[in-house]
Design a protein around this motif. Structure first.
Motif, PDB file in Angstrom:
ATOM      1  N   LYS A  25     -13.541 -38.899  -6.753  1.00  0.00           N
ATOM      2  CA  LYS A  25     -12.130 -38.995  -6.862  1.00  0.00           C
ATOM      3  C   LYS A  25     -11.547 -38.605  -5.519  1.00  0.00           C
ATOM      4  O   LYS A  25     -11.644 -37.455  -5.118  1.00  0.00           O
ATOM      5  CB  LYS A  25     -11.670 -38.055  -7.997  1.00  0.00           C
ATOM      6  CG  LYS A  25     -10.217 -37.754  -8.034  1.00  0.00           C
ATOM      7  CD  LYS A  25      -9.948 -36.467  -8.840  1.00  0.00           C
ATOM      8  CE  LYS A  25      -8.510 -36.027  -8.560  1.00  0.00           C
ATOM      9  NZ  LYS A  25      -8.232 -34.705  -9.098  1.00  0.00           N
ATOM     10  N   CYS A  27      -8.253 -38.136  -3.341  1.00  0.00           N
ATOM     11  CA  CYS A  27      -6.817 -37.941  -3.546  1.00  0.00           C
ATOM     12  C   CYS A  27      -6.266 -37.101  -2.399  1.00  0.00           C
ATOM     13  O   CYS A  27      -6.991 -36.363  -1.731  1.00  0.00           O
ATOM     14  CB  CYS A  27      -6.549 -37.265  -4.893  1.00  0.00           C
ATOM     15  SG  CYS A  27      -4.806 -37.386  -5.377  1.00  0.00           S
ATOM     16  N   TYR A  29      -3.919 -34.983  -3.121  1.00  0.00           N
ATOM     17  CA  TYR A  29      -3.590 -33.750  -3.824  1.00  0.00           C
ATOM     18  C   TYR A  29      -4.797 -33.288  -4.644  1.00  0.00           C
ATOM     19  O   TYR A  29      -5.705 -34.077  -4.940  1.00  0.00           O
ATOM     20  CB  TYR A  29      -2.440 -33.991  -4.829  1.00  0.00           C
ATOM     21  CG  TYR A  29      -1.045 -34.124  -4.250  1.00  0.00           C
ATOM     22  CD1 TYR A  29      -0.783 -33.927  -2.903  1.00  0.00           C
ATOM     23  CD2 TYR A  29       0.028 -34.448  -5.085  1.00  0.00           C
ATOM     24  CE1 TYR A  29       0.517 -34.056  -2.398  1.00  0.00           C
ATOM     25  CE2 TYR A  29       1.322 -34.577  -4.594  1.00  0.00           C
ATOM     26  CZ  TYR A  29       1.554 -34.385  -3.242  1.00  0.00           C
ATOM     27  OH  TYR A  29       2.830 -34.508  -2.764  1.00  0.00           O
ATOM     28  N   CYS A  31      -4.143 -31.472  -7.836  1.00  0.00           N
ATOM     29  CA  CYS A  31      -3.191 -30.841  -8.759  1.00  0.00           C
ATOM     30  C   CYS A  31      -3.918 -29.933  -9.759  1.00  0.00           C
ATOM     31  O   CYS A  31      -4.970 -30.308 -10.276  1.00  0.00           O
ATOM     32  CB  CYS A  31      -2.427 -31.902  -9.538  1.00  0.00           C
ATOM     33  SG  CYS A  31      -1.517 -33.032  -8.476  1.00  0.00           S
ATOM     34  N   CYS A  34      -4.586 -31.760 -13.057  1.00  0.00           N
ATOM     35  CA  CYS A  34      -5.125 -33.123 -13.044  1.00  0.00           C
ATOM     36  C   CYS A  34      -6.045 -33.350 -14.245  1.00  0.00           C
ATOM     37  O   CYS A  34      -6.927 -32.542 -14.517  1.00  0.00           O
ATOM     38  CB  CYS A  34      -5.871 -33.395 -11.747  1.00  0.00           C
ATOM     39  SG  CYS A  34      -6.431 -35.115 -11.658  1.00  0.00           S
ATOM     40  N   GLY A  82      -7.621 -41.147  -8.581  1.00  0.00           N
ATOM     41  CA  GLY A  82      -7.301 -40.727  -7.224  1.00  0.00           C
ATOM     42  C   GLY A  82      -5.899 -41.225  -6.906  1.00  0.00           C
ATOM     43  O   GLY A  82      -5.146 -41.565  -7.816  1.00  0.00           O
ATOM     44  N   LYS A 131       5.523 -39.155  -8.566  1.00  0.00           N
ATOM     45  CA  LYS A 131       5.388 -37.782  -9.057  1.00  0.00           C
ATOM     46  C   LYS A 131       6.240 -36.832  -8.212  1.00  0.00           C
ATOM     47  O   LYS A 131       6.130 -36.822  -6.987  1.00  0.00           O
ATOM     48  CB  LYS A 131       3.908 -37.399  -8.907  1.00  0.00           C
ATOM     49  CG  LYS A 131       3.575 -35.971  -9.311  1.00  0.00           C
ATOM     50  CD  LYS A 131       2.199 -35.549  -8.803  1.00  0.00           C
ATOM     51  CE  LYS A 131       1.058 -36.343  -9.374  1.00  0.00           C
ATOM     52  NZ  LYS A 131       0.943 -36.228 -10.827  1.00  0.00           N
TER      53      LYS A 131
HETATM   54  S1  SF4 Z   1      -2.829 -35.664 -10.885  1.00  0.00           S
HETATM   55 FE1  SF4 Z   1      -2.845 -37.500  -9.599  1.00  0.00          FE
HETATM   56  S2  SF4 Z   1      -2.124 -36.728  -7.633  1.00  0.00           S
HETATM   57 FE2  SF4 Z   1      -2.753 -34.955  -8.775  1.00  0.00          FE
HETATM   58  S3  SF4 Z   1      -4.899 -34.613  -8.165  1.00  0.00           S
HETATM   59 FE3  SF4 Z   1      -4.904 -35.875 -10.022  1.00  0.00          FE
HETATM   60  S4  SF4 Z   1      -5.026 -37.958  -9.254  1.00  0.00           S
HETATM   61 FE4  SF4 Z   1      -4.365 -36.688  -7.542  1.00  0.00          FE
END
Ligand code: SF4
Length: 315
Positions: A25, A27, A29, A31, A34, A82, A131
């Motif tokens: 994954k 990304c 971020y 989060c 997630c 991601g 987001k």
């Molecule tokens: S929620 Fe979305 S932006 Fe946040 S870590 Fe997961 S995939 Fe990435």
């Protein structure tokens, strides 16, 4: 398979998911909430994750299969495991699948939107969901845990620039986590930013599936009500995304492939898996077998069982 579903979506109806970030994954971020686990590769640069023709071909094949089964598709949605705008071929792919004549959505964290080429790619979609969990640096760092090269001010300015020229539907989503971004002050500053951004709808959400960090709690009912009132004071359309999406996952003819590709980005609740298996004429043995082979894992969240593909970021 990089095209999966359709999955029931609270925002998009029956959404055929497109996973354009493979392998998982990558990304910008990481989060805390997630649903697909911790970020394996925290990055900030755009790159090619696949051959552009391959992904468009897979999407077209999937759409044709589903049309033969008379399955409804409301949106083709870039909703990968991601961040979809890391994909340098995003805009090219939107152009390639445009002749399918189905609306196209991109669900993004907006972290790369200060880049002109990212804004140009997003402009090609019919709907962009962004987001926005925080607009103060400290809370943003705590909830989204961004790549250290990212600059919140540049991101917020990029969102405003995009919002001022985008001709499609722009919506926003704000996830509220107890004790992290659910103070009146934080919610008020988010609402003030959204007033400048002018999305057609602003969603307030809470986690409804297992989160990357254990022990997180959704904002309380009182806070959700307060957030709704604060948002509503400034914005024309505010909705909650706090319920379950339903069990209408599409069957494309290959049970294992469907389950693995859907649960790569979207953990399925036990009743949804049972409804899917019934539709496919299969029994629970399929799940037992996938778990035994290490392809699926079972997770508990708020008293319910969820099933998810085993990914490197998920224990
Ligand atoms: S929620 Fe979305 S932006 Fe946040 S870590 Fe997961 S995939 Fe990435």
């Amino acid at each position: 398979m990089r095209a999966f579903g359709p999955i029931p979506s609270r925002r998009l109806g029956h959404s055929l998911g497109i996973n354009n970030i493979i392998p998982p994954k990558a990304c910008t971020y990481c989060c805390i909430y997630c649903q697909i686990g911790k970020t394996v590769r925290l990055c900030n640069g755009r790159e090619a994750f696949y051959r552009i023709d391959d992904l468009a071909r897979e999407v077209k094949e999937k759409v044709n299969e589903l049309k033969k089964r008379q399955t409804r598709i409301d949106y083709l949605s870039f909703v990968p495991d991601g961040e979809p705008t890391l994909d340098i071929n995003l805009g090219g792919n939107i152009e390639l699948i445009r002749p399918l004549d189905i609306k196209i959505a991109v669900i993004t964290n907006g972290s790369l939107i200060s880049l002109r080429d990212v804004r140009e790619d997003l402009k090609k979609a019919d709907l962009v969901s962004i987001k926005i969990d925080a607009v103060s640096r400290e809370t943003w760092a705590r909830i989204n845990r961004p790549h250290n090269s990212l600059d919140l001010r540049a991101i917020l300015d990029g969102m405003l620039e995009f919002g001022s020229v985008f001709k499609g539907e722009m919506i926003t989503e704000t996830m509220l986590i107890k004790g992290v971004n659910d103070s009146h002050r934080e919610i008020k500053t988010i609402a003030e930013f959204l007033t400048l951004l002018k999305p057609i709808r602003s969603y307030i959400s809470i986690p409804t599936r297992p989160t990357a960090e254990k022990g997180l709690l959704p904002a309380s009912d009182q806070v959700l009500n307060m957030a709704y009132q604060v948002f509503k004071g400034n914005l024309p359309c505010v909705e909650y995304l706090i319920g379950y999406e339903g069990n209408e996952f599409g069957f494309s003819g290959n049970i294992e492939e469907d389950l693995i590709s859907i649960t790569s980005v979207h953990p399925m609740r036990e009743d949804a898996v049972r409804a899917y298996l019934k539709k496919a004429g299969a029994d629970w043995g399929v799940i037992t077998d996938l778990i035994k082979r290490g392809s699926l894992i079972e997770l508990k969240y708020q008293g319910k069982n969820f099933y998810m593909r085993r990914l490197p970021g998920r224990d």
